[in-house]
Structures are given as structure tokens and as C-alpha cells.
Design an enzyme around this catalytic site. Structure first.
Site, PDB file in Angstrom:
ATOM      1  N   LYS A 180       0.979  -1.139  -0.002  1.00  0.00           N
ATOM      2  CA  LYS A 180       0.045   0.105  -0.007  1.00  0.00           C
ATOM      3  C   LYS A 180       0.739   1.275  -0.113  1.00  0.00           C
ATOM      4  CE  LYS A 180      -1.459   1.476   4.277  1.00  0.00           C
ATOM      5  NZ  LYS A 180      -1.072   2.954   4.464  1.00  0.00           N
ATOM      6  N   ASN A 181       1.810   1.327   0.884  1.00  0.00           N
ATOM      7  CA  ASN A 181       2.898   2.388   0.911  1.00  0.00           C
ATOM      8  C   ASN A 181       3.720   2.681  -0.190  1.00  0.00           C
ATOM      9  OD1 ASN A 181       1.205   3.031   3.211  1.00  0.00           O
ATOM     10  ND2 ASN A 181       2.977   2.206   4.657  1.00  0.00           N
ATOM     11  N   CYS A 229      -4.662   8.516  10.600  1.00  0.00           N
ATOM     12  CA  CYS A 229      -4.904   7.880  11.746  1.00  0.00           C
ATOM     13  C   CYS A 229      -4.600   8.770  12.877  1.00  0.00           C
ATOM     14  CB  CYS A 229      -3.519   6.791  12.022  1.00  0.00           C
ATOM     15  SG  CYS A 229      -3.490   5.546  10.418  1.00  0.00           S
ATOM     16  N   ARG A 271       1.525  14.149  13.363  1.00  0.00           N
ATOM     17  CA  ARG A 271       2.252  13.826  12.023  1.00  0.00           C
ATOM     18  C   ARG A 271       1.988  15.271  11.399  1.00  0.00           C
ATOM     19  NH1 ARG A 271      -0.604   8.607   9.897  1.00  0.00           N
ATOM     20  NH2 ARG A 271       1.128   8.490   8.578  1.00  0.00           N
ATOM     21  N   ASP A 284       5.202   0.229  12.001  1.00  0.00           N
ATOM     22  CA  ASP A 284       3.861  -0.485  11.773  1.00  0.00           C
ATOM     23  C   ASP A 284       3.731  -1.892  11.896  1.00  0.00           C
ATOM     24  OD1 ASP A 284       3.693   1.681   8.683  1.00  0.00           O
ATOM     25  OD2 ASP A 284       3.269   2.189  10.625  1.00  0.00           O
ATOM     26  N   ARG A 304      -8.199  -0.469   5.016  1.00  0.00           N
ATOM     27  CA  ARG A 304      -7.486   0.587   4.578  1.00  0.00           C
ATOM     28  C   ARG A 304      -6.126  -0.159   4.138  1.00  0.00           C
ATOM     29  NH1 ARG A 304      -6.014   5.191   8.232  1.00  0.00           N
ATOM     30  NH2 ARG A 304      -4.888   5.423   6.393  1.00  0.00           N
TER      31      ARG A 304
HETATM   32  C1  EPZ Z   1       4.648   6.771   6.521  1.00  0.00           C
HETATM   33  O1  EPZ Z   1       3.998   7.866   7.042  1.00  0.00           O
HETATM   34  C2  EPZ Z   1       3.713   5.544   6.396  1.00  0.00           C
HETATM   35  N1  EPZ Z   1       2.637   6.003   5.534  1.00  0.00           N
HETATM   36  C3  EPZ Z   1       3.111   5.309   7.762  1.00  0.00           C
HETATM   37  O2  EPZ Z   1       2.512   4.064   7.594  1.00  0.00           O
HETATM   38  C4  EPZ Z   1       4.487   4.996   8.681  1.00  0.00           C
HETATM   39  O3  EPZ Z   1       3.964   4.680   9.891  1.00  0.00           O
HETATM   40  C5  EPZ Z   1       5.533   5.820   8.738  1.00  0.00           C
HETATM   41  O4  EPZ Z   1       5.637   6.740   7.292  1.00  0.00           O
HETATM   42  C6  EPZ Z   1       6.634   5.735   9.241  1.00  0.00           C
HETATM   43  O5  EPZ Z   1       7.342   4.637   8.510  1.00  0.00           O
HETATM   44  C7  EPZ Z   1       2.750   6.127   4.126  1.00  0.00           C
HETATM   45  O6  EPZ Z   1       3.591   5.879   3.898  1.00  0.00           O
HETATM   46  C8  EPZ Z   1       1.587   6.381   3.314  1.00  0.00           C
HETATM   47  P1  EPZ Z   1       7.028   9.902   8.695  1.00  0.00           P
HETATM   48  P2  EPZ Z   1       4.432   9.435   6.966  1.00  0.00           P
HETATM   49  O7  EPZ Z   1       6.782  11.291   8.319  1.00  0.00           O
HETATM   50  O8  EPZ Z   1       5.468   9.619   5.946  1.00  0.00           O
HETATM   51  C9  EPZ Z   1       8.277  10.294  13.224  1.00  0.00           C
HETATM   52  C10 EPZ Z   1       0.503   2.696   7.877  1.00  0.00           C
HETATM   53  O9  EPZ Z   1       0.138   2.114   8.930  1.00  0.00           O
HETATM   54  N2  EPZ Z   1       9.731  10.360  12.836  1.00  0.00           N
HETATM   55  O10 EPZ Z   1       7.929   8.986   8.234  1.00  0.00           O
HETATM   56  O11 EPZ Z   1       3.451  10.447   7.549  1.00  0.00           O
HETATM   57  C11 EPZ Z   1       7.540  11.543  13.075  1.00  0.00           C
HETATM   58  O12 EPZ Z   1       7.572  12.501  13.684  1.00  0.00           O
HETATM   59  C12 EPZ Z   1       0.805   4.217   8.133  1.00  0.00           C
HETATM   60  O13 EPZ Z   1       0.529   2.410   6.724  1.00  0.00           O
HETATM   61  C13 EPZ Z   1      10.743  10.480  14.109  1.00  0.00           C
HETATM   62  O14 EPZ Z   1      10.173  10.425  15.168  1.00  0.00           O
HETATM   63  O15 EPZ Z   1       5.455   9.341   8.387  1.00  0.00           O
HETATM   64  C14 EPZ Z   1       6.217  11.047  12.671  1.00  0.00           C
HETATM   65  O16 EPZ Z   1       5.376  11.165  14.109  1.00  0.00           O
HETATM   66  C15 EPZ Z   1       0.920   4.760   9.478  1.00  0.00           C
HETATM   67  N3  EPZ Z   1      11.824  10.285  13.564  1.00  0.00           N
HETATM   68  C16 EPZ Z   1       6.217   9.630  12.670  1.00  0.00           C
HETATM   69  O17 EPZ Z   1       7.644   9.236  12.965  1.00  0.00           O
HETATM   70  C17 EPZ Z   1      12.313  10.099  12.224  1.00  0.00           C
HETATM   71  O18 EPZ Z   1      13.551  10.288  12.046  1.00  0.00           O
HETATM   72  C18 EPZ Z   1       6.228   9.052  11.099  1.00  0.00           C
HETATM   73  O19 EPZ Z   1       7.072   9.898  10.229  1.00  0.00           O
HETATM   74  C19 EPZ Z   1      11.339  10.064  11.270  1.00  0.00           C
HETATM   75  C20 EPZ Z   1       9.861  10.033  11.665  1.00  0.00           C
END
Ligand code: EPZ
Length: 424
Positions: A23-24, A119, A124, A311, A404
Site C-alpha cells: 500500500k505504501n 490515523c 504527524r 507499523d 485501509r
Molecule cells: C509513512 O507515514 C507511512 N505512511 C506510515 O504508515 C508509517 O508509519 C510512517 O511512514 C513511518 O514509517 C505512508 O507511507 C502512506 P513519517 P509518514 O513522516 O510519512 C516520526 C501505515 O500504517 N519520526 O515517516 O506520514 C515522525 O515525527 C502508515 O501504513 C521520527 O520521530 O510518516 C512521525 O510522528 C501509518 N523520527 C512518525 O515518525 C524520524 O527520523 C512518522 O513519520 C522520522 C519520523
């Protein structure tokens, strides 16, 4: 009315399950088709609600989409009207932020886009995305509900972008945008998840030259006239990992096919070092695990890839409730993803939440059926794992969350002997 799962737990899961497309990976790749007017064929799409939502957003803007087989589409983006970007769907789906890069590349502006929803696992923010485009010279206007980005003067000099964290979709948005600029740029602190690498593979087929995708430093030399391409979406390592942890937590003998074993190195390493017997054939893309045995996880700490995937944290927490000893769940990524443990405790798991990022789970604990609610797609799939492991009947509210990210989740589990069905 939200859909619910009704599960009669305690049955072992036996048989074959085929991992679907990621999906991602599918979501940024579908958004990136906006970079070209030519036909693209995208194959091995997972039939999940987020993919259908992305296709609806594209269709509403003018994309011509035809299904060529059950999991493949042909898409043509000749006439696109960005004013038709559906605000309702954007509000509900976090991944709609992935339209920012391609729309900016194509039109030089994105006006009054809703903040992406998604979510309830954390704030985020999209600052990492917007900061990157400001670095490119964009003007950003924001109010409580909408934001707009204007980048009329097409950038003309090479730059090095340093992201403020390893953000997956910010890396993807920037990679997509830079693929339309006919000169070299570099992204540092890039996310290296397998879906980032799969997107880069697709962008290279469109005509971009990309080095380093899948590492934290990515060079992109784009092209002002990108062509159409055909792409097979990579298999979903999070789905494969979910089934692997499910097989261990519930018991039985599950064979997981089309599994991207090399994307699960740390997950497999962790399970083996904890005492599980994992059979992983990278060439044949097959995963199996022998349930039973004395497993002690001790600590699960989530990190950006290639660290332990956040995840899979919820599914690991369910496994921790079924294995021996005190397991520390450390979730530094999201500030609300541990909320799900309160629902797991309602099934009988012994949980001690220390703070928004850390919790202890004491195992093994007998799980008994109860009525629980899922908060996001990964807690939904994890609660299904717990319900399948529990004795008696479990009702899970928010089954639509699971839909989803997991194609026909209950249907495919029934084929493994699970007593699960959707109820309204
Ligand atoms: C992507 O979300 C994914 N979604 C998420 O998957 C996944 O949980 C996430 O990456 C992390 O792997 C899609 O790809 C559509 P982020 P994204 O910006 O890009 C913190 C699912 O279940 N963070 O990578 O929105 C950041 O602050 C979904 O399929 C750090 O703390 O997420 C945020 O709170 C949910 N340190 C969270 O992680 C870092 O170095 C995700 O950040 C990088 C990020």
C-alpha cells in the site's frame, strides 16, 4: 455505522497466504503518474481502501483509469484540473499529502489543500514537506484548515536538501518533484523504506536518474518531459510481517508466499534471537515460523528503516503478551501509537504504560474475548491477531481501519481456518 469484526478465537491458522502489493508503495507511485501525460500501467495494486481513495482523487481531477486485471490499472493523465482535488477524501487520508509534489511539479501551485487526515496515532505535522518546498523557493500560506503552496518560478539551480527527520512521505514528495527538474539535486536525511526505493524504481522508468534510493542520501536528476511506464508494485513487507507475527501469536502452520524476506531482516533476526524457529527463503520469497517454544522478546524499539518498523509495533505487542517475561515496547516515532495497548488489556493482556512512548508487557497472559475498538489500521490488524489468539468471542469496532491496508483481510484469514467475519 462503522464495520466490526466478529472473531471466535483459539483456532490455529494453517495454510498458504499470498502477500499483496505494498500500500505504501502504491500510493506515492499512483500520485507520481501525474508527472506524465503518457499512459502508465501499475500492476500488483492491493485492493485496499486507501488505494481506492487515491484512485478516486485522481479520477475526480480528470485521470482516465481502466482496470486491466483484478490488481492492475492503466492510467492516463492528459487533462488534469487541480481545482477538482477532493477535499473530503484528502481530509480523511494522510497519504493524500503525496499529491503535493506531483501537483507542484505539474502546475507550480497547490491552492487551499486540506491538511491530510488519517490515523489517530500522532500529530504527524507536514512541516518537513513544506520546509523542503520553501527551500526550493516556494511561498506557503496556511490557516487552520487549509494550506497553499506557490512555486511559479521553476527552480533552476542544483540544491542539497537536508530533511529535519527521516520522513517517508516527505522524502517521496521531494523525490517526485525533483524528478521533473532537468538538473541534479540531492536529498539528505532521506527515508530509506522499501516503498521509497520502489517509488524511485518507478520514477527512473519515467526517465529520472536516481542514485541512492533506499539509503539516507539520494541524488535525483530529473527530466522536463517524463514518459509513461509500466510498474509492478513491490510486495508489502508490513503485511508479510503482520502475518509472520500472527502465525507465532496464534499458532498453527502458516506459509507466507511473495514475502519480501530481505525487507524484514531485523524482524526475523529479532524473532530468531528471541527463540522462535523462522524459515525464511529470500529467493523463493517464502516465510514460515514454527509456533510454540519459549520466546522472550525482552525489548521492541521502533525506528526509521532499516530499524524495527513502527507499523509492526502493535502486532509485536500482541506477541509479547503471549511470550515469556517482561517486554519493553519503545515507540519513539508516534506519541499516541501505544494507546492501542489499553484495548489489548481489555482482552486480558498485562500492560503497564510508562509514558506516551514506552510500555511494559508481561507474558504469557491468557487472552479472553471482549469488545474492543481499533484506532488505526495497524492496531486494527493487531487486535485481529489478539482476537484470533483469545479464547471466546471478540468484537472489534473499526474494521474499516484494517480494510485501509489489508486486502480482504477476513476473507483471506478464513481460508487459513480463522473463525472471523465482518458484521455491520
Ligand atoms: C509513512 O507515514 C507511512 N505512511 C506510515 O504508515 C508509517 O508509519 C510512517 O511512514 C513511518 O514509517 C505512508 O507511507 C502512506 P513519517 P509518514 O513522516 O510519512 C516520526 C501505515 O500504517 N519520526 O515517516 O506520514 C515522525 O515525527 C502508515 O501504513 C521520527 O520521530 O510518516 C512521525 O510522528 C501509518 N523520527 C512518525 O515518525 C524520524 O527520523 C512518522 O513519520 C522520522 C519520523
Amino acid at each position: 455505522m462503522s464495520a466490526r469484526f466478529l472473531i471466535e478465537g483459539g483456532k490455529p491458522l494453517v495454510g498458504l497466504i499470498h502477500v499483496r502489493g505494498s500500500k505504501n508503495a502504491a500510493l506515492p507511485i499512483l500520485a507520481a503518474t501525474l508527472l506524465t501525460n503518457e499512459h502508465c500501467r501499475i500492476k500488483n495494486l492491493p485492493l485496499v481502501n486507501d488505494v481506492h481513495a487515491m484512485l478516486k482523487i485522481l479520477h475526480d481531477m480528470g485521470s482516465k483509469i481502466a482496470w486491466i486485471d483484478k490488481h492492475s490499472i492503466e492510467i492516463e493523465n492528459q487533462d488534469i484540473d487541480p481545482r477538482k482535488l477532493s477535499r473530503d477524501i484528502v481530509k480523511k487520508m494522510r497519504a493524500s499529502i503525496l499529491l503535493l509534489g506531483p501537483l507542484l511539479a505539474r502546475f507550480g501551485r497547490v491552492e487551499k489543500m486540506r491538511y491530510p487526515g488519517g490515523c489517530s496515532i500522532g500529530a504527524r505535522p507536514i512541516d518537513v514537506h513544506l520546509d523542503a518546498f520553501v527551500d526550493l523557493g516556494a511561498r506557503v500560506l496556511r490557516d487552520k484548515h487549509f494550506f497553499s503552496v506557490f512555486l511559479e518560478d521553476c527552480p533552476s539551480v542544483s540544491r542539497t536538501f537536508v530533511l529535519s527527520e527521516f520522513s517517508v512521505t516527505a522524502t517521496e514528495n521531494l523525490m517526485i518533484f525533483l524528478s521533473a527538474l532537468p538538473f541534479q539535486n540531492e536529498i539528505r536525511i532521506a527515508a530509506s523504506e522499501p516503498h521509497v526505493a520502489d517509488l524511485a524504481k518507478f520514477l527512473k522508468k519515467l526517465g529520472a536518474i536516481i542514485e541512492g534510493a533506499g539509503t539516507s542520501t539520494v541524488q535525483v536528476k530529473g527530466c522536463s518531459k517524463l514518459k509513461g511506464a509500466t510498474h509492478i508494485v513491490a510486495p508489502d513487507y508490513i503485511e508479510a510481517g503482520t502475518f509472520l507475527l500472527m502465525s507465532l501469536a496464534v499458532g498453527g502452520d502458516m506459509e507466507i508466499k511473495n514475502a519480501p524476506v530481505s525487507h524484514l531482516d531485523l524482524v526475523i533476526k529479532k524473532l530468531v534471537s528471541s527463540g522462535a524457529e523462522v524459515f525464511a527463503d529470500e529467493k523463493k520469497q517464502v516465510l514460515r515460523v514454527k509456533s510454540g517454544g519459549r520466546i522472550r522478546l525482552e525489548r521492541i524499539q521502533t525506528m526509521p528503516y532499516p530499524g524495527m518498523p513502527t507499523d509492526l509495533q502493535s502486532a509485536f505487542a500482541v506477541l509479547a503478551s503471549q511470550t515469556f517475561g517482561k517486554t519493553l515496547i519503545h515507540e519513539p516515532m508516534y506519541e499516541r501509537r501505544l494507546e492501542f495497548l489499553k484495548e489489548l488489556a481489555r482482552l486480558g493482556a498485562r500492560v503497564e504504560i510508562l509514558d506516551p512512548h514506552r510500555a511494559y508487557i508481561y507474558g504469557p497472559a491468557r487472552l479472553y474475548g471482549a469488545e474492543v475498538s481499533s484506532l488505526d489500521l495497524r492496531s486494527a490488524s493487531a487486535l485481529v491477531v489478539a482476537g484470533l489468539a483469545a479464547k471466546g468471542a471478540t468484537i472489534i469496532h473499526g474494521a474499516e481501519h484494517a480494510q485501509r491496508g489489508y486486502e480482504d483481510f477476513d476473507g483471506r484469514l478464513r481460508k487459513l481456518g480463522a473463525n472471523i467475519k465482518k458484521i455491520s
